[in-house]
Design a protein around this motif. Structure first.
Motif, PDB file in Angstrom:
ATOM      1  N   GLY A 161       0.825  -1.201   0.000  1.00 49.41           N
ATOM      2  CA  GLY A 161       0.000   0.000   0.000  1.00 49.41           C
ATOM      3  C   GLY A 161       0.859   1.251   0.000  1.00 49.41           C
ATOM      4  N   ASN A 163       0.962   5.674  -0.024  1.00 53.57           N
ATOM      5  CA  ASN A 163       0.216   6.898   0.223  1.00 53.57           C
ATOM      6  C   ASN A 163       0.438   7.882  -0.928  1.00 53.57           C
ATOM      7  OD1 ASN A 163       2.790   7.786   0.646  1.00 53.57           O
ATOM      8  ND2 ASN A 163       2.514   8.269   2.805  1.00 53.57           N
ATOM      9  N   ASN A 273       0.937  -4.035   6.365  1.00 50.37           N
ATOM     10  CA  ASN A 273       1.464  -3.497   5.113  1.00 50.37           C
ATOM     11  C   ASN A 273       2.973  -3.252   5.217  1.00 50.37           C
ATOM     12  OD1 ASN A 273       1.371  -2.250   2.499  1.00 50.37           O
ATOM     13  ND2 ASN A 273       1.379  -0.252   3.501  1.00 50.37           N
ATOM     14  N   TYR A 293      -6.647   4.066   6.426  1.00 47.04           N
ATOM     15  CA  TYR A 293      -6.367   4.031   4.997  1.00 47.04           C
ATOM     16  C   TYR A 293      -7.368   3.113   4.297  1.00 47.04           C
ATOM     17  CZ  TYR A 293      -1.871   5.949   6.487  1.00 47.04           C
ATOM     18  OH  TYR A 293      -0.891   6.719   7.051  1.00 47.04           O
ATOM     19  N   PRO A 295      -8.266   1.775   0.085  1.00 46.68           N
ATOM     20  CA  PRO A 295      -7.734   1.828  -1.283  1.00 46.68           C
ATOM     21  C   PRO A 295      -8.536   2.763  -2.173  1.00 46.68           C
ATOM     22  CG  PRO A 295      -8.933  -0.205  -0.932  1.00 46.68           C
ATOM     23  CD  PRO A 295      -8.860   0.474   0.404  1.00 46.68           C
ATOM     24  N   LEU A 306      -3.462   4.310  -1.614  1.00 49.86           N
ATOM     25  CA  LEU A 306      -4.324   4.427  -0.448  1.00 49.86           C
ATOM     26  C   LEU A 306      -4.791   5.869  -0.259  1.00 49.86           C
ATOM     27  CD1 LEU A 306      -2.168   2.280   1.999  1.00 49.86           C
ATOM     28  CD2 LEU A 306      -4.157   1.519   0.701  1.00 49.86           C
TER      29      LEU A 306
END
Length: 364
Positions: A161, A163, A273, A293, A295, A306
């Motif tokens: 994942g 950001n 993650n 978070y 998706p 995310l």
């Protein structure tokens, strides 16, 4: 693809060994990474074929099918791994079968057991790179270095994942399945020590007669001692607890402790993650309610962008890189201060990079 074992089942029983080899490799390529039971059942007898190159192709194809599969999903995975180990260590095995076993073992453990073979993308389109890689790999008979083209077909099996800064934040999600179904396959452990084989020792007739006489004397003396001890122990038997009762109590305590340790396996697993997520596990991936978070686009594996629902709070990153937190010119400045800066433009600072070209209109 999953219909291939049914289509080529008759070809796998052909009298022509080249047809059997082609059928095995067709099943391996089309069912790669699926762990399909029908494919394994078709390839299993071919791994013991009478022709050496048919065995080679069947071993390679079986490894393609079984990649990212453990014994919890199919018990034949452990049997196949032991078969590979036996073929590799057997000095009398023919060269072609041994080569197939070595390649199969490498395919099973490819990428540290963190990759699989995928010919289709998530949108069900052909992955041209993977298709070309397997097509060239299958021609290794003509030139052995073509074996390395199989690496083009490998795809990592992971959930990563990211950001908005393309960094990896720390958060947890669920896998609604038993952990044993998707755990790493158990590694084969070689024997730790080699025990020497003892040869039979020659025994003389006189030594045998002396041992028999000594044995008779010992038994006679032991019987006399037993009679005397029975009389003495019968008097104190009423005052002492029996040893069998104490042993039974100890055994019950041990069984109770074992029962407490054997707890039932959980039906879910919490992953952090980034995590390893195999293709058959993707349908069990769920995100926690109230998670920070979510998706942007639901994707159970691969690189997933995310959305941060709490952007005002500080983020906790799982993976950190010292270079990302250092000043832009820190590496160049440090190298210059220690006298390690090279000559010319090899140590050009970040500020000295050329600017992108100006915007222009093309009229052709």
């Amino acid at each position: 693809m999953l219909q291939t074992p049914r289509i080529v089942s008759l070809l796998s029983e052909s009298y022509n060994p080249h047809v059997r080899y082609g059928a095995a490799l067709a099943v391996g390529i089309s069912c790669a990474g699926t762990g399909l039971s029908e494919a394994i059942s078709l390839l299993e007898p071919l791994t013991s074929d009478v022709v050496d190159f048919v065995r080679q192709g069947a071993l390679i194809a079986m490894a393609m099918v079984m990649i990212q599969t453990n014994e919890s999903c199919d018990s034949r995975v452990g049997t196949f791994r032991r078969q590979l180990e036996k073929i590799i260590l057997d000095k009398h095995e023919d060269t072609m079968s041994k080569m197939g076993a070595i390649l199969a073992s490498g395919i099973l453990d490819a990428g540290g057991r963190n990759v699989t073979i995928r010919l289709l993308s998530k949108t069900k389109h052909d992955k041209i790179t993977a298709v070309v890689g397997l097509a060239v790999f299958s021609q290794f008979w003509y030139w052995y270095p073509l074996l390395y083209f199989i690496s083009l077909a490998f795809s990592p099996t992971a959930f990563i994942g990211l950001n908005y800064d393309l960094k990896v934040p720390k958060f947890e999600f669920l896998s609604n399945a038993k952990p044993s179904l998707f755990e790493y396959p158990r590694p084969t452990t070689p024997p730790t020590s080699i025990s020497a084989v003892k040869m039979p020792t020659a025994v003389l007739s006189t030594a045998a007669k002396a041992k028999s006489r000594a044995k008779k004397d010992t038994e006679h003396k032991g019987s006399l001692d037993k009679l005397s001890n029975d009389d003495a122990s019968s008097a104190s038997a009423s005052t002492k607890p029996s040893k069998s009762t104490e042993k039974d109590a100890d055994a019950m305590q041990v069984e109770t402790a074992v029962e407490k340790k054997l707890e039932p396996e959980l039906s879910y697993e919490t992953l952090t993650n980034p995590a390893r997520v195999v293709p058959t596990q993707e349908k069990y991936i769920r995100f926690l309610e109230g998670s920070r978070y979510i998706p942007v686009k639901l994707a159970p594996s691969g690189f997933v962008l995310l959305k941060d629902l709490q952007p005002s709070e500080a983020e906790v990153l799982t993976l950190s890189d010292a270079l990302t937190t250092a000043p832009p010119n820190a590496a160049v400045t440090g190298a210059a201060s220690t006298g390690q800066q090279g000559s010319g433009s090899s140590a050009m600072a970040v500020d000295d990079e050329p600017q992108p070209p100006q915007a222009f209109e093309y009229s052709g």
